[in-house]
Scaffold this motif. Structure first.
Motif, PDB file in Angstrom:
ATOM      1  N   ARG A  42     -28.599 -38.920 -14.308  1.00 38.31           N
ATOM      2  CA  ARG A  42     -28.097 -40.201 -12.980  1.00 38.31           C
ATOM      3  C   ARG A  42     -26.843 -39.326 -12.891  1.00 38.31           C
ATOM      4  O   ARG A  42     -25.903 -39.496 -13.867  1.00 38.31           O
ATOM      5  N   ASP A  43     -26.306 -39.831 -11.639  1.00 39.43           N
ATOM      6  CA  ASP A  43     -24.841 -39.716 -11.126  1.00 39.43           C
ATOM      7  C   ASP A  43     -24.346 -41.009 -11.787  1.00 39.43           C
ATOM      8  O   ASP A  43     -25.348 -42.294 -11.790  1.00 39.43           O
ATOM      9  N   LEU A  44     -22.822 -41.425 -12.280  1.00 40.23           N
ATOM     10  CA  LEU A  44     -22.577 -42.409 -12.398  1.00 40.23           C
ATOM     11  C   LEU A  44     -21.653 -42.614 -11.795  1.00 40.23           C
ATOM     12  O   LEU A  44     -20.475 -41.732 -11.055  1.00 40.23           O
ATOM     13  N   PRO A  45     -21.192 -44.171 -11.497  1.00 37.57           N
ATOM     14  CA  PRO A  45     -20.092 -44.034 -10.880  1.00 37.57           C
ATOM     15  C   PRO A  45     -18.610 -44.298 -11.751  1.00 37.57           C
ATOM     16  O   PRO A  45     -18.350 -43.730 -12.824  1.00 37.57           O
ATOM     17  N   GLU A  46     -17.542 -43.873 -11.433  1.00 32.24           N
ATOM     18  CA  GLU A  46     -16.563 -44.028 -11.599  1.00 32.24           C
ATOM     19  C   GLU A  46     -16.263 -44.538 -13.195  1.00 32.24           C
ATOM     20  O   GLU A  46     -16.844 -45.187 -13.343  1.00 32.24           O
ATOM     21  N   VAL A  47     -16.667 -43.904 -14.227  1.00 31.14           N
ATOM     22  CA  VAL A  47     -16.569 -44.502 -15.694  1.00 31.14           C
ATOM     23  C   VAL A  47     -14.688 -43.807 -16.753  1.00 31.14           C
ATOM     24  O   VAL A  47     -14.608 -42.466 -16.341  1.00 31.14           O
ATOM     25  N   THR A  48     -14.404 -45.179 -16.370  1.00 29.68           N
ATOM     26  CA  THR A  48     -13.486 -45.203 -17.294  1.00 29.68           C
ATOM     27  C   THR A  48     -13.491 -45.285 -18.600  1.00 29.68           C
ATOM     28  O   THR A  48     -14.229 -45.547 -19.575  1.00 29.68           O
ATOM     29  N   GLU A  49     -12.555 -45.188 -20.064  1.00 27.70           N
ATOM     30  CA  GLU A  49     -11.946 -45.127 -21.087  1.00 27.70           C
ATOM     31  C   GLU A  49     -12.915 -46.491 -22.111  1.00 27.70           C
ATOM     32  O   GLU A  49     -13.504 -47.015 -22.266  1.00 27.70           O
ATOM     33  N   ASN A  50     -11.947 -47.456 -20.713  1.00 33.29           N
ATOM     34  CA  ASN A  50     -12.873 -48.769 -21.337  1.00 33.29           C
ATOM     35  C   ASN A  50     -13.702 -49.510 -21.013  1.00 33.29           C
ATOM     36  O   ASN A  50     -14.018 -50.169 -21.269  1.00 33.29           O
ATOM     37  N   ALA A  51     -14.636 -48.398 -20.313  1.00 35.42           N
ATOM     38  CA  ALA A  51     -16.066 -49.117 -20.023  1.00 35.42           C
ATOM     39  C   ALA A  51     -16.855 -49.234 -20.998  1.00 35.42           C
ATOM     40  O   ALA A  51     -17.403 -48.044 -21.890  1.00 35.42           O
ATOM     41  N   CYS A  52     -17.851 -49.728 -21.665  1.00 38.61           N
ATOM     42  CA  CYS A  52     -18.469 -50.408 -22.737  1.00 38.61           C
ATOM     43  C   CYS A  52     -19.660 -49.534 -22.234  1.00 38.61           C
ATOM     44  O   CYS A  52     -20.875 -49.166 -21.014  1.00 38.61           O
ATOM     45  N   LEU A  53     -20.448 -48.557 -23.506  1.00 34.03           N
ATOM     46  CA  LEU A  53     -21.445 -47.546 -23.122  1.00 34.03           C
ATOM     47  C   LEU A  53     -22.699 -48.437 -23.127  1.00 34.03           C
ATOM     48  O   LEU A  53     -23.329 -47.768 -22.079  1.00 34.03           O
ATOM     49  N   PHE A  54     -22.532 -49.654 -23.732  1.00 31.86           N
ATOM     50  CA  PHE A  54     -24.512 -50.440 -23.231  1.00 31.86           C
ATOM     51  C   PHE A  54     -24.586 -50.930 -22.708  1.00 31.86           C
ATOM     52  O   PHE A  54     -25.352 -50.111 -21.086  1.00 31.86           O
ATOM     53  N   ASP A  55     -23.643 -51.420 -22.362  1.00 30.68           N
ATOM     54  CA  ASP A  55     -23.551 -53.113 -21.085  1.00 30.68           C
ATOM     55  C   ASP A  55     -23.449 -52.205 -19.579  1.00 30.68           C
ATOM     56  O   ASP A  55     -23.898 -52.466 -18.585  1.00 30.68           O
ATOM     57  N   GLU A  56     -22.095 -51.473 -19.405  1.00 26.62           N
ATOM     58  CA  GLU A  56     -21.431 -50.739 -18.000  1.00 26.62           C
ATOM     59  C   GLU A  56     -22.290 -49.213 -17.805  1.00 26.62           C
ATOM     60  O   GLU A  56     -22.931 -49.056 -16.371  1.00 26.62           O
ATOM     61  N   ASP A  80     -19.211 -36.082 -38.172  1.00 30.46           N
ATOM     62  CA  ASP A  80     -19.503 -36.904 -39.296  1.00 30.46           C
ATOM     63  C   ASP A  80     -20.555 -38.536 -38.708  1.00 30.46           C
ATOM     64  O   ASP A  80     -19.218 -39.455 -38.235  1.00 30.46           O
ATOM     65  N   VAL A  81     -21.366 -39.086 -38.841  1.00 32.60           N
ATOM     66  CA  VAL A  81     -22.189 -39.695 -38.021  1.00 32.60           C
ATOM     67  C   VAL A  81     -22.690 -40.878 -39.318  1.00 32.60           C
ATOM     68  O   VAL A  81     -22.639 -41.852 -39.014  1.00 32.60           O
ATOM     69  N   GLU A  82     -22.706 -40.397 -40.615  1.00 31.07           N
ATOM     70  CA  GLU A  82     -22.712 -40.994 -41.316  1.00 31.07           C
ATOM     71  C   GLU A  82     -21.930 -43.007 -41.127  1.00 31.07           C
ATOM     72  O   GLU A  82     -23.097 -43.205 -41.181  1.00 31.07           O
ATOM     73  N   GLY A  83     -20.904 -42.853 -41.050  1.00 29.98           N
ATOM     74  CA  GLY A  83     -20.117 -44.298 -40.758  1.00 29.98           C
ATOM     75  C   GLY A  83     -19.773 -44.844 -39.801  1.00 29.98           C
ATOM     76  O   GLY A  83     -19.795 -46.030 -39.637  1.00 29.98           O
ATOM     77  N   ILE A  84     -20.781 -44.583 -38.084  1.00 31.95           N
ATOM     78  CA  ILE A  84     -20.760 -44.781 -37.144  1.00 31.95           C
ATOM     79  C   ILE A  84     -21.218 -46.207 -37.486  1.00 31.95           C
ATOM     80  O   ILE A  84     -22.573 -46.467 -37.976  1.00 31.95           O
ATOM     81  N   ASP A  85     -20.585 -47.082 -36.845  1.00 36.12           N
ATOM     82  CA  ASP A  85     -21.282 -48.743 -36.617  1.00 36.12           C
ATOM     83  C   ASP A  85     -21.454 -49.232 -35.227  1.00 36.12           C
ATOM     84  O   ASP A  85     -21.024 -48.168 -34.297  1.00 36.12           O
ATOM     85  N   GLN A  86     -21.525 -50.288 -34.474  1.00 33.94           N
ATOM     86  CA  GLN A  86     -21.194 -50.618 -33.346  1.00 33.94           C
ATOM     87  C   GLN A  86     -20.234 -50.556 -32.805  1.00 33.94           C
ATOM     88  O   GLN A  86     -20.073 -50.670 -31.597  1.00 33.94           O
ATOM     89  N   ASP A  87     -19.639 -50.725 -33.393  1.00 35.31           N
ATOM     90  CA  ASP A  87     -17.639 -51.099 -33.249  1.00 35.31           C
ATOM     91  C   ASP A  87     -17.314 -49.401 -32.108  1.00 35.31           C
ATOM     92  O   ASP A  87     -17.008 -49.321 -31.218  1.00 35.31           O
ATOM     93  N   ASP A  88     -17.556 -48.596 -32.542  1.00 40.43           N
ATOM     94  CA  ASP A  88     -17.629 -47.364 -33.256  1.00 40.43           C
ATOM     95  C   ASP A  88     -18.043 -47.185 -31.245  1.00 40.43           C
ATOM     96  O   ASP A  88     -17.631 -45.928 -30.287  1.00 40.43           O
ATOM     97  N   LEU A  89     -18.999 -47.514 -30.819  1.00 40.68           N
ATOM     98  CA  LEU A  89     -19.608 -46.888 -29.736  1.00 40.68           C
ATOM     99  C   LEU A  89     -19.873 -48.810 -28.981  1.00 40.68           C
ATOM    100  O   LEU A  89     -20.322 -48.847 -27.754  1.00 40.68           O
ATOM    101  N   ARG A  90     -18.817 -49.091 -28.959  1.00 45.81           N
ATOM    102  CA  ARG A  90     -17.865 -50.549 -27.542  1.00 45.81           C
ATOM    103  C   ARG A  90     -18.025 -49.900 -26.397  1.00 45.81           C
ATOM    104  O   ARG A  90     -18.579 -50.243 -25.446  1.00 45.81           O
ATOM    105  N   SER A  91     -16.968 -48.923 -26.388  1.00 43.64           N
ATOM    106  CA  SER A  91     -16.639 -48.242 -25.624  1.00 43.64           C
ATOM    107  C   SER A  91     -16.375 -46.819 -25.429  1.00 43.64           C
ATOM    108  O   SER A  91     -17.216 -46.320 -26.200  1.00 43.64           O
ATOM    109  N   VAL A  92     -16.234 -45.761 -24.323  1.00 46.93           N
ATOM    110  CA  VAL A  92     -15.902 -44.410 -24.164  1.00 46.93           C
ATOM    111  C   VAL A  92     -14.468 -44.584 -24.676  1.00 46.93           C
ATOM    112  O   VAL A  92     -15.322 -42.897 -25.979  1.00 46.93           O
TER     113      VAL A  92
END
Length: 107
Positions: A42-56, A80-92
Motif C-alpha cells: 500500500r502507499d504510505l504517507p511520508e515516512v520519516t526516520e523516527n516513524a514507529c514501525l508498528f504503531d505508525e 545476522d538477525v539472531e540478536g534482533i529485539d523489540q528495540d531494534d524494531l522501534r523505528s525506521v
C-alpha cells in the motif's frame, strides 16, 4: 555553576554504535523507506526516520521478516538477525542502525 563531569556523564554512547558503518546505515535507511510500501502492499504517507514501525507505519511481524529479506536483496548483503529485539524494531532509524551493525561478512 555547572560541574563538567556531571554534564559529560549525561552523554553516554552505546559501544555498539562504533560498529555501525554510517554509509551502510544511510543505504539501509533509504532501502527501508523504498521497500516499505512494496512490503506492506500500500502507499504510505511520508515516512520519516523516527516513524514507529508498528504503531505508525503498520508493520507486522510477518512483514518485518519480508522487509528484512527484501533489504538483504536490495543491499546485496546478509543480515545476522539472531540478536534482533523489540528495540531494534522501534523505528525506521533503529532498524537501519541494526542492519548496518549486523551485516555478515562474506568469506
Amino acid at each position: 555553576m555547572t560541574d563538567s563531569a556531571t554534564d559529560s556523564s549525561v552523554l553516554v554512547q552505546d559501544p555498539a554504535d562504533d560498529a555501525v558503518d554510517p554509509e551502510l546505515r544511510s543505504r539501509a535507511l533509504d532501502g527501508i523507506l523504498l521497500l516499505l510500501p512494496r512490503v506492506l502492499k500500500r502507499d504510505l504517507p511520508e515516512v520519516t526516520e523516527n516513524a514507529c514501525l508498528f504503531d505508525e507505519v503498520g508493520l507486522t511481524s510477518a512483514a518485518t521478516l519480508e522487509l528484512i529479506l527484501e533489504l538483504e536483496d536490495h543491499l546485496d548483503v546478509q543480515i545476522d538477525v539472531e540478536g534482533i529485539d523489540q528495540d531494534d524494531l522501534r523505528s525506521v532509524g533503529t532498524l537501519a542502525g541494526f542492519v548496518a551493525g549486523h551485516v555478515i561478512a562474506e568469506d
